[in-house]
Design a protein around this motif. Structure first.
Motif, PDB file in Angstrom:
ATOM      1  N   ALA A  67      -6.541  29.406  70.163  1.00 18.74           N
ATOM      2  CA  ALA A  67      -5.746  29.737  71.354  1.00 18.74           C
ATOM      3  C   ALA A  67      -4.464  30.446  70.961  1.00 18.74           C
ATOM      4  O   ALA A  67      -4.027  31.395  71.615  1.00 18.74           O
ATOM      5  CB  ALA A  67      -5.434  28.469  72.141  1.00 18.74           C
ATOM      6  N   THR A  70      -5.367  33.941  70.032  1.00 18.90           N
ATOM      7  CA  THR A  70      -5.668  34.689  71.259  1.00 18.90           C
ATOM      8  C   THR A  70      -4.366  35.103  71.938  1.00 18.90           C
ATOM      9  O   THR A  70      -4.232  36.233  72.413  1.00 18.90           O
ATOM     10  CB  THR A  70      -6.497  33.814  72.231  1.00 18.90           C
ATOM     11  N   ALA A  71      -3.419  34.165  71.956  1.00 17.92           N
ATOM     12  CA  ALA A  71      -2.130  34.465  72.596  1.00 17.92           C
ATOM     13  C   ALA A  71      -1.414  35.596  71.852  1.00 17.92           C
ATOM     14  O   ALA A  71      -0.868  36.510  72.476  1.00 17.92           O
ATOM     15  CB  ALA A  71      -1.261  33.210  72.617  1.00 17.92           C
ATOM     16  N   ALA A  74      -3.266  38.839  72.539  1.00 17.07           N
ATOM     17  CA  ALA A  74      -2.995  39.290  73.913  1.00 17.07           C
ATOM     18  C   ALA A  74      -1.598  39.878  74.002  1.00 17.07           C
ATOM     19  O   ALA A  74      -1.384  40.889  74.677  1.00 17.07           O
ATOM     20  CB  ALA A  74      -3.141  38.108  74.872  1.00 17.07           C
ATOM     21  N   ASP A  75      -0.670  39.267  73.287  1.00 17.03           N
ATOM     22  CA  ASP A  75       0.705  39.748  73.314  1.00 17.03           C
ATOM     23  C   ASP A  75       0.804  41.140  72.696  1.00 17.03           C
ATOM     24  O   ASP A  75       1.552  41.994  73.157  1.00 17.03           O
ATOM     25  CB  ASP A  75       1.600  38.753  72.564  1.00 17.03           C
ATOM     26  N   THR A  77      -1.484  43.393  72.648  1.00 14.77           N
ATOM     27  CA  THR A  77      -2.282  44.418  73.352  1.00 14.77           C
ATOM     28  C   THR A  77      -1.911  44.543  74.826  1.00 14.77           C
ATOM     29  O   THR A  77      -2.695  45.062  75.609  1.00 14.77           O
ATOM     30  CB  THR A  77      -3.790  44.093  73.242  1.00 14.77           C
ATOM     31  N   THR A  78      -0.745  44.057  75.193  1.00 12.46           N
ATOM     32  CA  THR A  78      -0.342  44.222  76.594  1.00 12.46           C
ATOM     33  C   THR A  78      -0.113  45.707  76.889  1.00 12.46           C
ATOM     34  O   THR A  78       0.187  46.495  75.983  1.00 12.46           O
ATOM     35  CB  THR A  78       0.953  43.454  76.905  1.00 12.46           C
ATOM     36  N   ILE A  79      -0.248  46.035  78.153  1.00 12.35           N
ATOM     37  CA  ILE A  79      -0.080  47.437  78.564  1.00 12.35           C
ATOM     38  C   ILE A  79       1.304  47.950  78.171  1.00 12.35           C
ATOM     39  O   ILE A  79       1.443  49.070  77.680  1.00 12.35           O
ATOM     40  CB  ILE A  79      -0.279  47.543  80.098  1.00 12.35           C
ATOM     41  N   ASP A  80       2.310  47.116  78.346  1.00 11.74           N
ATOM     42  CA  ASP A  80       3.674  47.555  78.022  1.00 11.74           C
ATOM     43  C   ASP A  80       3.805  47.918  76.542  1.00 11.74           C
ATOM     44  O   ASP A  80       4.415  48.928  76.190  1.00 11.74           O
ATOM     45  CB  ASP A  80       4.676  46.444  78.371  1.00 11.74           C
ATOM     46  N   PHE A 113     -16.663  44.706  82.356  1.00  7.95           N
ATOM     47  CA  PHE A 113     -16.306  43.623  81.432  1.00  7.95           C
ATOM     48  C   PHE A 113     -16.820  42.279  81.956  1.00  7.95           C
ATOM     49  O   PHE A 113     -16.722  41.987  83.146  1.00  7.95           O
ATOM     50  CB  PHE A 113     -14.781  43.580  81.291  1.00  7.95           C
TER      51      PHE A 113
ATOM     52  N   GLN B  68      -8.317  42.667  79.765  1.00  8.14           N
ATOM     53  CA  GLN B  68      -6.977  42.354  79.246  1.00  8.14           C
ATOM     54  C   GLN B  68      -6.606  40.935  79.681  1.00  8.14           C
ATOM     55  O   GLN B  68      -6.612  40.626  80.873  1.00  8.14           O
ATOM     56  CB  GLN B  68      -5.978  43.370  79.820  1.00  8.14           C
ATOM     57  N   PRO B  69      -6.296  40.043  78.723  1.00  7.67           N
ATOM     58  CA  PRO B  69      -5.951  38.669  79.131  1.00  7.67           C
ATOM     59  C   PRO B  69      -4.628  38.638  79.913  1.00  7.67           C
ATOM     60  O   PRO B  69      -3.631  39.189  79.474  1.00  7.67           O
ATOM     61  CB  PRO B  69      -5.794  37.925  77.799  1.00  7.67           C
ATOM     62  N   ILE B  72      -3.542  32.830  79.675  1.00  5.67           N
ATOM     63  CA  ILE B  72      -4.307  32.090  78.668  1.00  5.67           C
ATOM     64  C   ILE B  72      -3.634  30.747  78.415  1.00  5.67           C
ATOM     65  O   ILE B  72      -2.469  30.570  78.743  1.00  5.67           O
ATOM     66  CB  ILE B  72      -4.434  32.883  77.342  1.00  5.67           C
ATOM     67  N   SER B  73      -4.395  29.849  77.843  1.00  3.95           N
ATOM     68  CA  SER B  73      -3.838  28.531  77.568  1.00  3.95           C
ATOM     69  C   SER B  73      -3.621  28.373  76.075  1.00  3.95           C
ATOM     70  O   SER B  73      -4.518  28.647  75.282  1.00  3.95           O
ATOM     71  CB  SER B  73      -4.788  27.444  78.067  1.00  3.95           C
ATOM     72  N   ILE B 173       0.255  30.574  79.183  1.00  6.85           N
ATOM     73  CA  ILE B 173       0.996  31.748  78.722  1.00  6.85           C
ATOM     74  C   ILE B 173       0.517  32.972  79.509  1.00  6.85           C
ATOM     75  O   ILE B 173      -0.685  33.142  79.727  1.00  6.85           O
ATOM     76  CB  ILE B 173       0.754  31.988  77.214  1.00  6.85           C
ATOM     77  N   PRO B 175       0.732  36.745  78.915  1.00  3.77           N
ATOM     78  CA  PRO B 175       1.164  37.718  77.897  1.00  3.77           C
ATOM     79  C   PRO B 175       1.855  38.947  78.482  1.00  3.77           C
ATOM     80  O   PRO B 175       2.728  39.517  77.833  1.00  3.77           O
ATOM     81  CB  PRO B 175      -0.152  38.130  77.215  1.00  3.77           C
ATOM     82  N   SER B 176       1.477  39.334  79.688  1.00  2.00           N
ATOM     83  CA  SER B 176       2.081  40.545  80.254  1.00  2.00           C
ATOM     84  C   SER B 176       3.400  40.257  80.956  1.00  2.00           C
ATOM     85  O   SER B 176       3.926  41.142  81.640  1.00  2.00           O
ATOM     86  CB  SER B 176       1.099  41.206  81.220  1.00  2.00           C
ATOM     87  N   MET B 179       4.459  41.374  84.736  1.00  2.00           N
ATOM     88  CA  MET B 179       3.496  42.309  85.330  1.00  2.00           C
ATOM     89  C   MET B 179       2.397  41.523  86.063  1.00  2.00           C
ATOM     90  O   MET B 179       1.768  40.646  85.483  1.00  2.00           O
ATOM     91  CB  MET B 179       2.881  43.208  84.263  1.00  2.00           C
TER      92      MET B 179
END
Lengths: 149, 593
Positions: A67, A70-71, A74-75, A77-80, A113, B68-69, B72-73, B173, B175-176, B179
């Motif tokens: 997890a 993953t976090a 995800a951080d 690969t954010t759009i920003d 997806f 896109q996640p 998430i936990s 969490i 992540p974005s 947004m």
């Protein structure tokens, strides 16, 4: 013959005592064997239980670790962030004028997806452990006698 | 055989003692099993021999439509201490290390550790920290700090911290960050979802907790069952479109100094919400400031939970009703005298002027209130007008899968407080309130051949049993396809002649701006307006509907000035992101490859 009678009585007492003693000793030995077996099985079960607990703890740790990764992923690969990195590399958003549209016969758009299934739902873990660890003596007797479930 | 008297006495004594002991033992056994203190012994046995544990499954994940996640936990940890294992030395070491790492007063921690918890029957305590309002909250640490503490515990040369343990718990969490924050809602410390998707799908996402009894003496060799897992959700939101909408909105908010604003992008054919941007932003990672119970505070997910008077954007529905009912055609003429009386109330145009002879196109181009009041009161009539509004879903919930949806307020002729004057004002979007999602859903019917579909935010539900794709739900067919085409063409012409700021080069778009007054307790606010724009395109085959709303803009009160450019900017990005070629480009004109 009469002289031998007291002796015979004494022998009878002795025989009885020997029988009683040997019977008691046998019973104690049997009980000790059973007790030893019980202890051995109990120790095995406790050991297996401990192992299960350790594995469960380890699994939970790995899940937490996953997890966390993953976090982090995800951080990153954010759009920003992708936008920032693309801008830093000199890219800018395309405008309608930048795009040339082509018609491609038979083009198949990418499949939508599909999210992964929830992790703990792939299989039912109940019953994955050998019944040897959970069967009681009564269960065993019932199974042996062909009664019960 | 024992013959010696003294030996016999001794044997008898031993036998008596042993018998007495056996009797006492058996008596105690019977007392424990069947005596009056059975519950006490049972509870003690329960505590000693087993542990009741509540196991909650990991909360389901939320993704955007491309994977896109979005939610998430992960884990955070409570710092706990085994009060029977802790020593005098370790108490000091624990307090010192934790106070240094987390900047908590040493005395506070040491005071918690030196309390005689065992005497109080507490064998495991959770360390807490004081808050600003004198409350105490459990100390939580993230994975990085937990790793450092675990290294301390594993290091034989580190200070003795025996008794310290870290209890993991789940943490949500996003992540974005902010947004799509209003779409997502948030999850509180207890793991309960509120607002948005988290609130609406809370039961599904959280799965089902189970309570198990884990035997510790002896340890059971039994795998514990997994609790039923929460589902994973894939939203209809496209984060690139969301970003485009949020960037355009933020730019416009800053330029116009508006108080707040929203942009919604919807696919009129499927009802999928592609983007939902809201200002002020809500970061679900730190949602606490949004929990203030203040009516003046902006609402969360205002697109479904906030209502407003839509103003001129509502004229689209009135005119569509008139065309569909056959009482008017686009080329029909109306002579605008600048004033009309409906139900004893005089209605004027936005500029107070008289525009003379106007076609229906002119009425819409110039957004003439008088003309629309005429259409509703003299052409459609009360029951037909409200019947159409009802068909468009005004005053009803859309059923969108976001928490907190409200129905708005529409008084029809059956309402005790309704007056005929309402008919006149309702025709141009005054005297009624709608949610943005209601309005965009209604207008989507015009962009979708007259078919109104239910808006939705979840595209895919992935659970233990498989994948479920929610189907498009048709809410109704308020107008005929022919009427829808007529209205779309009319609104495209309106944009081309009067809505320069909303034109997207190379594409034909239809749309209508709105400038609504804000009702207060003492009538309409004389200073502030709600500027809005609703548009759809490309006209030939509408792929999106965009609704822009700006509250209390300072640079200009007009929707055509403040909100239309936001539509333009968003639409320009949408055509690129959706791969829509310019209207002039036909498939056979495009390069072959």
């Amino acid at each position: 013959m009469n002289r031998n009678r007291p002796h015979a009585f004494k022998q009878t007492q002795l025989r009885t005592r020997v029988r009683l003693t040997s019977g008691s000793v046998l019973l104690i030995v049997v009980l000790m064997i059973l007790g030893g077996m019980y202890l051995a099985i109990g120790a095995n079960v406790a050991g297996a239980g401990r192992q299960v607990m350790l594995l469960e703890t380890r699994r939970a740790e790995l899940q937490r670790s996953n997890a966390e990764f993953t976090a982090k992923l995800a951080d990153e690969t954010t759009i920003d962030k992708l936008w920032e990195r693309a801008s830093a590399l000199g890219f800018r958003p395309a405008t309608p004028d930048d795009i040339e549209y082509l018609v491609i016969d038979g083009y198949i758009p990418p499949a939508p997806f599909v999210a992964p299934r929830p992790l703990t739902s792939y299989f039912n873990r109940q019953g994955a452990l050998s019944p040897a660890y959970t069967e009681t003596m009564v269960d065993w007797a019932e199974r042996w006698l062909g009664i019960g479930n | 055989m024992i013959t010696d008297r003294s030996t016999r006495k001794r044997v008898i004594l031993v036998a008596v003692v042993m018998t007495a002991y056996a009797v006492a033992l058996n008596y105690q056994l019977v007392r424990v099993q069947f005596g009056p203190y059975v519950p006490v012994f049972a509870a003690r046995s329960q505590v000693m021999g087993s542990r009741i544990e509540k196991i909650a499954p990991a909360r389901g994940l939320i993704f955007d439509r491309d994977g896109q996640p979005l939610a998430i936990s992960s884990s955070m940890y409570y710092i706990e201490v085994e009060t029977r294992q802790v020593t005098d030395g370790s108490k000091e070491a624990i307090a010192l290390v934790v106070s240094k790492m987390l900047d908590i007063p040493f005395e506070d921690l040491y005071g918690q550790l030196t309390k005689d918890w065992v005497a109080l029957g507490q064998y495991r305590i959770r360390l807490t920290r004081p808050t600003v309002d004198q409350e105490r909250w459990p100390i939580t640490i993230d994975q990085t700090v937990a790793d450092v503490l675990n290294n301390f515990l594993a290091d034989s040369e580190a200070p003795d911290m025996s008794g310290l343990s870290l209890e993991p718990t789940s943490r949500r969490i996003y992540p974005s960050g902010s947004m799509a924050g209003h779409v997502l809602g948030f999850v509180n410390q207890e793991g309960k979802g509120f607002f948005g998707v988290e609130g609406y799908y809370d039961d599904w996402l959280s799965g089902k907790s189970i309570t198990i009894e884990r035997a510790t003496i002896p340890i059971e060799a039994r795998l514990q069952p997994d609790p039923p897992a929460g589902v994973n959700l894939v939203l209809t939101i496209d984060m690139e479109m969301q970003q485009a909408a949020e960037m355009a909105l933020e730019k416009a908010i800053k330029a116009s100094k508006a108080e707040s604003g929203e942009v919604i992008v919807m696919d009129p054919k499927t009802g999928e919400i592609l983007a939902m941007a809201v200002w002020p932003l809500l970061d679900p990672n730190s949602y606490e400031s949004w929990l203030v119970d203040d009516e003046e505070e902006p609402v969360i997910t205002p697109a479904v939970a906030g209502t407003y008077e839509p103003g001129s954007t509502f004229k689209i529905l009135t005119m569509a009703a008139a065309f569909d009912n056959g009482v008017l055609a686009p080329e029909d003429e109306y002579i605008d005298t600048g004033e009309i009386e409906v139900g004893g109330v005089k209605i004027n145009n936005w500029d107070g002027g008289a525009w003379g002879p106007q076609t229906m196109l002119g009425c819409m181009q110039h957004s003439l209130n008088v003309c629309l009041a005429y259409v509703a009161s003299e052409k459609l009539g009360t029951s037909t007008f409200y019947s159409y509004l009802n068909s468009f879903g005004i005053g009803h919930l859309t059923g969108i899968d976001l928490a907190g949806e409200v129905a708005g307020n529409l008084r029809t002729q059956r309402h005790p407080e309704w007056t005929e004057a309402d008919l006149g004002t309702n025709s141009f979007g005054q005297g009624l309130s709608v949610t943005q999602i209601q309005l965009i859903t209604a207008v989507s019917a015009i962009a979708n051949d007259g078919i109104m579909v239910q808006p939705h935010i979840v595209r895919e539900v992935v659970g233990p049993q498989g994948v479920y794709w929610p189907k498009t739900t048709v809410l109704g067919r308020p107008i005929k396809a022919e009427t829808a085409h007529k209205m779309t063409e009319m609104m495209a012409q309106s944009v081309e002649t009067e809505g320069r700021l909303s034109i997207v080069d190379g594409y034909r778009m239809a749309g209508k701006s709105g400038t609504a007054q804000i009702p207060t307790e003492f009538g309409y606010d004389q200073r502030w307006t709600i500027a809005s724009f609703i548009g759809w395109g490309p006209v030939d085959d509408p792929r999106f509907v965009v609704l822009v709303r700006m509250d209390k803009p300072q640079s200009s009160p007009w929707g055509s000035v403040v909100a239309a450019p936001v539509f333009q900017e968003v639409a320009e990005r949408l055509v690129v992101l959706m791969g829509i070629p310019p209207s002039a480009v036909e498939p056979d004109q495009a390069s072959e490859k």
